[in-house]
Scaffold this motif. Structure first.
Motif, PDB file in Angstrom:
ATOM      1  N   LEU A   1      -6.556   7.934   6.951  1.00  0.00           N
ATOM      2  CA  LEU A   1      -5.861   6.697   7.258  1.00  0.00           C
ATOM      3  C   LEU A   1      -5.076   6.863   8.566  1.00  0.00           C
ATOM      4  O   LEU A   1      -4.566   7.946   8.847  1.00  0.00           O
ATOM      5  CB  LEU A   1      -4.872   6.325   6.149  1.00  0.00           C
ATOM      6  CG  LEU A   1      -5.389   5.875   4.784  1.00  0.00           C
ATOM      7  CD1 LEU A   1      -6.076   6.994   4.017  1.00  0.00           C
ATOM      8  CD2 LEU A   1      -4.230   5.319   3.953  1.00  0.00           C
ATOM      9  N   THR A   2      -4.967   5.798   9.327  1.00  0.00           N
ATOM     10  CA  THR A   2      -4.071   5.803  10.480  1.00  0.00           C
ATOM     11  C   THR A   2      -2.737   5.152  10.134  1.00  0.00           C
ATOM     12  O   THR A   2      -1.733   5.381  10.804  1.00  0.00           O
ATOM     13  CB  THR A   2      -4.688   5.049  11.671  1.00  0.00           C
ATOM     14  OG1 THR A   2      -4.994   3.704  11.275  1.00  0.00           O
ATOM     15  CG2 THR A   2      -5.972   5.739  12.130  1.00  0.00           C
ATOM     16  N   GLU A   3      -2.740   4.344   9.066  1.00  0.00           N
ATOM     17  CA  GLU A   3      -1.542   3.660   8.587  1.00  0.00           C
ATOM     18  C   GLU A   3      -1.790   3.246   7.140  1.00  0.00           C
ATOM     19  O   GLU A   3      -2.917   3.332   6.638  1.00  0.00           O
ATOM     20  CB  GLU A   3      -1.255   2.427   9.441  1.00  0.00           C
ATOM     21  CG  GLU A   3      -2.414   1.432   9.447  1.00  0.00           C
ATOM     22  CD  GLU A   3      -2.128   0.187  10.260  1.00  0.00           C
ATOM     23  OE1 GLU A   3      -0.973   0.048  10.726  1.00  0.00           O
ATOM     24  OE2 GLU A   3      -3.023  -0.663  10.381  1.00  0.00           O
ATOM     25  N   SER A   4      -0.752   2.789   6.469  1.00  0.00           N
ATOM     26  CA  SER A   4      -0.899   2.382   5.069  1.00  0.00           C
ATOM     27  C   SER A   4      -1.960   1.300   4.912  1.00  0.00           C
ATOM     28  O   SER A   4      -2.747   1.300   3.957  1.00  0.00           O
ATOM     29  CB  SER A   4       0.436   1.861   4.520  1.00  0.00           C
ATOM     30  OG  SER A   4       1.386   2.888   4.441  1.00  0.00           O
ATOM     31  N   ASN A   5      -1.999   0.379   5.874  1.00  0.00           N
ATOM     32  CA  ASN A   5      -2.913  -0.756   5.779  1.00  0.00           C
ATOM     33  C   ASN A   5      -4.367  -0.368   6.024  1.00  0.00           C
ATOM     34  O   ASN A   5      -5.257  -1.208   5.904  1.00  0.00           O
ATOM     35  CB  ASN A   5      -2.485  -1.848   6.766  1.00  0.00           C
ATOM     36  CG  ASN A   5      -3.007  -3.210   6.372  1.00  0.00           C
ATOM     37  OD1 ASN A   5      -3.001  -3.573   5.198  1.00  0.00           O
ATOM     38  ND2 ASN A   5      -3.464  -3.974   7.339  1.00  0.00           N
ATOM     39  N   SER A   6      -4.618   0.893   6.375  1.00  0.00           N
ATOM     40  CA  SER A   6      -6.010   1.357   6.493  1.00  0.00           C
ATOM     41  C   SER A   6      -6.708   1.333   5.140  1.00  0.00           C
ATOM     42  O   SER A   6      -7.938   1.248   5.069  1.00  0.00           O
ATOM     43  CB  SER A   6      -6.053   2.781   7.048  1.00  0.00           C
ATOM     44  OG  SER A   6      -5.588   2.842   8.365  1.00  0.00           O
TER      45      SER A   6
ATOM     46  N   THR B   1       2.214   4.958   1.241  1.00  0.00           N
ATOM     47  CA  THR B   1       2.341   5.534   2.583  1.00  0.00           C
ATOM     48  C   THR B   1       1.219   6.547   2.814  1.00  0.00           C
ATOM     49  O   THR B   1       0.598   7.045   1.864  1.00  0.00           O
ATOM     50  CB  THR B   1       3.690   6.238   2.762  1.00  0.00           C
ATOM     51  OG1 THR B   1       3.740   7.382   1.890  1.00  0.00           O
ATOM     52  CG2 THR B   1       4.842   5.300   2.428  1.00  0.00           C
ATOM     53  N   VAL B   2       0.984   6.863   4.074  1.00  0.00           N
ATOM     54  CA  VAL B   2      -0.032   7.851   4.411  1.00  0.00           C
ATOM     55  C   VAL B   2       0.327   9.210   3.786  1.00  0.00           C
ATOM     56  O   VAL B   2      -0.538   9.915   3.263  1.00  0.00           O
ATOM     57  CB  VAL B   2      -0.190   7.972   5.939  1.00  0.00           C
ATOM     58  CG1 VAL B   2      -1.147   9.111   6.295  1.00  0.00           C
ATOM     59  CG2 VAL B   2      -0.686   6.657   6.532  1.00  0.00           C
ATOM     60  N   ASP B   3       1.607   9.572   3.817  1.00  0.00           N
ATOM     61  CA  ASP B   3       2.042  10.844   3.224  1.00  0.00           C
ATOM     62  C   ASP B   3       1.778  10.878   1.721  1.00  0.00           C
ATOM     63  O   ASP B   3       1.383  11.923   1.180  1.00  0.00           O
ATOM     64  CB  ASP B   3       3.525  11.082   3.493  1.00  0.00           C
ATOM     65  CG  ASP B   3       3.779  11.596   4.906  1.00  0.00           C
ATOM     66  OD1 ASP B   3       2.796  11.927   5.598  1.00  0.00           O
ATOM     67  OD2 ASP B   3       4.956  11.662   5.318  1.00  0.00           O
TER      68      ASP B   3
ATOM     69  N   ASN C   1      -9.825   0.809  10.202  1.00  0.00           N
ATOM     70  CA  ASN C   1      -8.933   1.382  11.232  1.00  0.00           C
ATOM     71  C   ASN C   1      -8.575   2.832  10.896  1.00  0.00           C
ATOM     72  O   ASN C   1      -7.405   3.213  10.871  1.00  0.00           O
ATOM     73  CB  ASN C   1      -7.667   0.531  11.370  1.00  0.00           C
ATOM     74  CG  ASN C   1      -7.979  -0.892  11.788  1.00  0.00           C
ATOM     75  OD1 ASN C   1      -8.932  -1.125  12.537  1.00  0.00           O
ATOM     76  ND2 ASN C   1      -7.212  -1.843  11.299  1.00  0.00           N
TER      77      ASN C   1
ATOM     78  N   LYS D   1       0.842  -1.191   0.000  1.00  0.00           N
ATOM     79  CA  LYS D   1       0.000   0.000   0.000  1.00  0.00           C
ATOM     80  C   LYS D   1       0.882   1.248   0.000  1.00  0.00           C
ATOM     81  O   LYS D   1       2.009   1.211   0.493  1.00  0.00           O
ATOM     82  CB  LYS D   1      -0.906   0.016   1.245  1.00  0.00           C
ATOM     83  CG  LYS D   1      -1.707  -1.275   1.482  1.00  0.00           C
ATOM     84  CD  LYS D   1      -2.812  -1.456   0.480  1.00  0.00           C
ATOM     85  CE  LYS D   1      -3.533  -2.779   0.663  1.00  0.00           C
ATOM     86  NZ  LYS D   1      -4.297  -2.890   1.912  1.00  0.00           N
TER      87      LYS D   1
END
Length: 251
Positions: A120-125, A43-45, A175, A41
């Motif tokens: 998102l809280t993390e990439s996996n969100s 990154t959040v950025d 999440n 996934k």
């Protein structure tokens, strides 16, 4: 304990040891087998930067997808409070919307007018993204897809730029965190009302039956419903409710 049980226990202990010592992957690699790898996934950025380029918001709309929540007795605002209170962290359906989008009539770009702005809280969100309906399904009360696949930053960008003019895109998030409320004209919501039955209607027609139809709310009412959240909107092609988009999605 039987000999068979002892044998199974010894095998389990060996597997645990192999995993902890990172030898299991070596066995897989040398034997030509491939260990399970979680989908990649962005990154959040990376996701935030794409959203900022389009002044876009990730919104879980009331009644989305297509009236979801009605079967659980959830209409606006209960459906959004259900999500806000942390009861849907397993997954929800969202649309990514931009300031020039349409929110009324047959050419709308979202399945609602009122929703929660998510992040998102993390990439996996990020479970799935698509420039159209991604075919998400509900399993045990959580929104997901049949099979997760790799998602690139290009896929995220394409889900916004390749959306059809008179349609909506779909992201599935889990999440997540809630950043605020989105409310845009004409402030349409799903409401429950009684089916009108004329006095001279035949006896075989149903009586006192409830139907789901469209109603309207307003910005002041939305603010009263969610007093602890900031309210964002679009007006004349601009994001309003915050000085800069980066104040919502920080990179």
């Amino acid at each position: 304990m039987t000999v068979a049980c002892v044998g199974v226990a010894l095998i389990n202990l060996m597997l645990v040891h192999l995993v902890k010592s990172n030898l299991l992957n070596s066995i897989w690699n040398t034997s030509g087998m491939t260990p399970y790898a979680a989908p990649k996934k962005p990154t959040v950025d990376e996701v935030h930067n794409i959203l900022q380029r389009h002044s876009a918001l990730i919104v879980h709309f009331s009644g989305a997808p297509k009236g979801s929540g009605v079967e659980r007795g959830h209409l606006y605002p209960q459906d959004l409070h259900h999500v806000k209170n942390g009861n849907a962290m397993g997954g929800v359906s969202c649309s990514v919307v931009c300031p020039t989008d349409v929110f009324h009539g047959d050419n709308r770009n979202a399945m609602g007018c009122i929703g929660l702005v998510l992040d998102l809280t993390e990439s996996n969100s990020l479970v799935a993204v698509s420039p159209h309906d991604c075919g998400s399904i509900e399993v045990d009360g959580r929104r997901t897809v049949e099979r997760e696949v790799n998602i690139s930053a290009f896929d995220v960008e394409k889900s916004i730029t390749n959306r059809q003019p008179c349609s909506y895109n779909e992201w599935v998030l889990r999440n997540f965190k809630i950043l605020g409320v989105f409310a845009v004209y004409p402030f349409e919501i799903s409401v429950q009302s009684k089916l009108f039955r004329p006095e001279d209607a035949p006896d075989y027609l149903p009586t006192n039956e409830s139907v789901i139809g469209l109603g309207q709310t307003n910005l002041t009412s939305v603010q009263r419903q969610f007093p602890d959240l900031p309210v964002y909107s679009f007006h004349q092609g601009r994001l309003i409710g915050v000085p800069r988009h980066s104040d919502i999605y920080h990179s």
